[in-house]
Design an enzyme around this catalytic site. Structure first.
Site, PDB file in Angstrom:
ATOM      1  N   HIS A   1      39.492  32.089  44.044  1.00  0.00           N
ATOM      2  CA  HIS A   1      38.576  32.441  43.234  1.00  0.00           C
ATOM      3  C   HIS A   1      38.900  32.241  41.809  1.00  0.00           C
ATOM      4  O   HIS A   1      40.195  32.087  41.412  1.00  0.00           O
ATOM      5  CB  HIS A   1      37.703  33.871  43.169  1.00  0.00           C
TER       6      HIS A   1
ATOM      7  N   GLU B   1      38.986  34.056  38.955  1.00  0.00           N
ATOM      8  CA  GLU B   1      39.594  35.254  38.423  1.00  0.00           C
ATOM      9  C   GLU B   1      41.223  35.206  38.913  1.00  0.00           C
ATOM     10  O   GLU B   1      42.039  35.360  38.042  1.00  0.00           O
ATOM     11  CB  GLU B   1      39.151  36.434  38.448  1.00  0.00           C
TER      12      GLU B   1
ATOM     13  N   CYS C   1      33.743  39.528  42.063  1.00  0.00           N
ATOM     14  CA  CYS C   1      33.601  40.129  43.491  1.00  0.00           C
ATOM     15  C   CYS C   1      34.435  41.293  43.821  1.00  0.00           C
ATOM     16  O   CYS C   1      35.314  41.382  42.744  1.00  0.00           O
ATOM     17  CB  CYS C   1      33.544  38.824  44.490  1.00  0.00           C
TER      18      CYS C   1
ATOM     19  N   CYS D   1      38.237  40.068  43.528  1.00  0.00           N
ATOM     20  CA  CYS D   1      38.705  39.828  42.257  1.00  0.00           C
ATOM     21  C   CYS D   1      38.722  41.033  41.218  1.00  0.00           C
ATOM     22  O   CYS D   1      39.541  41.361  40.459  1.00  0.00           O
ATOM     23  CB  CYS D   1      37.784  38.670  41.644  1.00  0.00           C
TER      24      CYS D   1
END
Length: 150
Positions: A47, A49, A77, A80
């Site tokens: 992801h 991040e 999310c 993250c």
């Protein structure tokens, strides 16, 4: 924030993954840029991040980003969010909300629901194995001479 948003757009169009970008700033300077690489790397943890955190930590040679801010194109999310807390950011700014993400097919509400459930009720079965053996490493950590707290 505009840099994170532009990353989300550019890397999505390039086929890297979903429309998510992140930028880490320290002292008003960009330290790292990250974007969703899930499709390009076949890595569900890639992801924006997490990508940015990995790059910033490598650039700064540290495992904590306490003097940094994170700008991310979408509210993080659960995965993250965990990484953000482990990195210990000073502040996080986000563009889209998790509801906005759900509206385009990135709904992580089920993960929050799973976290709140007792282990036997989760959709992925979880079973403890060999706790006595696993605990040996934890016991050793307690007295490990080269231990660095984090």
């Amino acid at each position: 924030m505009r840099e994170a948003i532009q990353l989300s757009m550019d890397t999505m169009k390039a086929g890297h993954g979903g429309p998510f970008g992140a930028v880490i700033v320290r002292n008003n300077q960009i330290i790292a840029r990250g974007f969703n690489n899930v499709l390009a790397t076949n890595d569900p943890t890639a992801h924006a991040e997490v990508d940015a955190i990995r790059k910033a930590c490598a650039a700064l040679q540290t495992f904590q980003l306490t003097d940094c801010e994170l700008y991310t194109s979408c509210e993080p999310c659960p995965m993250c969010l965990g990484a953000i807390y482990w990195a210990r950011f000073r502040k996080v700014y986000y563009g889209n909300t998790k509801q906005d993400a759900a509206a385009i097919g990135f709904d992580d509400h089920f993960i929050y629901e799973q976290i709140d459930k007792p282990l036997p009720e989760r959709s992925i079965p979880m079973e403890q194995l060999l706790p006595e053996e696993a605990n040996l490493a934890f016991q050793e950590w307690r007295t490990f001479s080269d231990k660095k707290d984090y």
